[in-house]
Motif scaffolding. Structure first.
Motif, mmCIF file in Angstrom:
data_model
loop_
_atom_site.group_PDB
_atom_site.id
_atom_site.type_symbol
_atom_site.label_atom_id
_atom_site.label_comp_id
_atom_site.label_asym_id
_atom_site.label_seq_id
_atom_site.Cartn_x
_atom_site.Cartn_y
_atom_site.Cartn_z
ATOM 1 N N ALA A 218 0.828 -1.213 0.000
ATOM 2 C CA ALA A 218 0.000 0.000 0.000
ATOM 3 C C ALA A 218 0.859 1.258 0.000
ATOM 4 C CB ALA A 218 -0.928 -0.002 1.219
ATOM 5 N N ASP A 219 2.029 1.191 0.659
ATOM 6 C CA ASP A 219 2.920 2.351 0.752
ATOM 7 C C ASP A 219 3.607 2.673 -0.573
ATOM 8 O OD1 ASP A 219 2.325 2.713 3.410
ATOM 9 O OD2 ASP A 219 4.115 1.674 4.161
ATOM 10 N N ILE A 220 3.866 1.642 -1.414
ATOM 11 C CA ILE A 220 4.719 1.876 -2.590
ATOM 12 C C ILE A 220 4.008 1.765 -3.933
ATOM 13 C CG2 ILE A 220 6.791 1.075 -1.352
ATOM 14 C CD1 ILE A 220 6.598 -1.506 -3.151
ATOM 15 N N ALA A 221 2.938 0.984 -4.021
ATOM 16 C CA ALA A 221 2.433 0.560 -5.337
ATOM 17 C C ALA A 221 1.696 1.672 -6.082
ATOM 18 C CB ALA A 221 1.519 -0.651 -5.180
ATOM 19 N N ASP A 222 2.083 1.887 -7.334
ATOM 20 C CA ASP A 222 1.263 2.686 -8.245
ATOM 21 C C ASP A 222 0.115 1.823 -8.774
ATOM 22 O OD1 ASP A 222 2.854 5.082 -8.198
ATOM 23 O OD2 ASP A 222 4.331 4.026 -9.428
ATOM 24 N N ARG A 223 0.411 0.545 -8.954
ATOM 25 C CA ARG A 223 -0.574 -0.383 -9.500
ATOM 26 C C ARG A 223 -0.243 -1.779 -8.964
ATOM 27 N NH1 ARG A 223 -4.226 0.332 -13.570
ATOM 28 N NH2 ARG A 223 -4.778 -1.431 -14.900
#
Length: 254
Positions: A218-223
């Motif tokens: 959740a902290d890093i993902a664009d997709r």
């Protein structure tokens, strides 16, 4: 569907995977998979054990050969290249367990990965000049090890060893960086720092991550792409896949 395919075809992707299949003794570990990664994107692949996540990275980096399908990196067909050629094309891959030289210092680990030393002639003529020193220090600062350049790598914490291996890839300046469970075994503070690191490095490259830690995702993902039985089960924002009933049933619900 036709309109969607048309818009995909017109778009420039760093990585375009289409119809990718690999069979092991009749079992399809990856089954007709299509996946598209954009420039400066952090794409995270999640899914239950056995979903085919690591196999996808193996296929991209040439460790495993596809049975069918296409893997294009910036227009170059990777399925025709060997592992060494894929690295030189600009694809870097970090495995689950840190692969570093523990009897060497942090500085020496990064120096060994400097591009000029990666062929026979380059290794024979390699010299530690100002350019090398400056680049090593730049990468060390980026991976939170700037004050540990003289420390032997075996004295680093598990999380710091993970950062060092990421640094050894970054110094080669790949345009696609693939990380297999990069925060496994890390402390909470190290996970937060790793998230910061990945957000920073996407200014110059795309990152493909396999991870089980949902907060980190959740902290890093664009997709987010959810795999199940070698196929895409769901794809989109973290919020979208978390609320998808199919994902809850086969993965998040457990």
């Amino acid at each position: 569907m036709l309109e969607t395919n048309k818009s995909i075809a017109q778009k420039d992707f760093v990585l375009s995977i289409e119809g990718l299949t690999v069979s092991f003794d009749g079992f399809k570990a990856v089954n007709n998979l299509s996946l598209y990664v954009e420039e400066q994107e952090i794409r995270v692949i999640i899914g239950p054990n056995g979903a085919g996540k690591t196999t996808v990275l193996d296929l991209i980096c040439g460790r495993t050969k596809a049975t069918e399908g296409s893997i294009k990196f910036k227009g170059t067909e990777l399925t025709r290249l060997n592992e060494h050629q894929i690295v030189h094309a600009g694809v870097g891959r970090k495995f689950q367990n840190p692969s570093i030289y523990e009897d060497l210092s942090v500085f020496e680990n990064l120096e060994l990965s400097f591009p000029r030393g990666r062929n026979v002639w380059g290794a024979l003529t390699f010299r530690r000049d100002a350019e090398v020193v400056a680049k090593v220090k730049e990468i060390a600062d980026m991976i939170f090890l700037g004050d540990k350049l003289d420390m032997n790598a075996d004295l680093l914490s598990h999380g710091q060893k993970q950062w060092l291996e990421i640094g050894m890839l970054l110094i080669q300046d790949p345009e696609l960086l693939m990380l297999d469970e990069p925060v496994a075994g890390m402390s909470v503070s190290e996970r937060k720092q790793t998230a910061e690191l990945l957000q920073r490095i996407t200014k110059d490259r795309s990152v493909l991550v396999i991870e089980h830690d949902m907060q980190f995702v959740a902290d890093i993902a664009d997709r987010v792409t959810v795999l199940h039985q070698g196929q895409v089960l769901s794809e989109g924002s973290m919020e979208r896949v978390q609320s998808d009933p199919k994902v809850i049933e086969v993965y998040l619900g457990h």
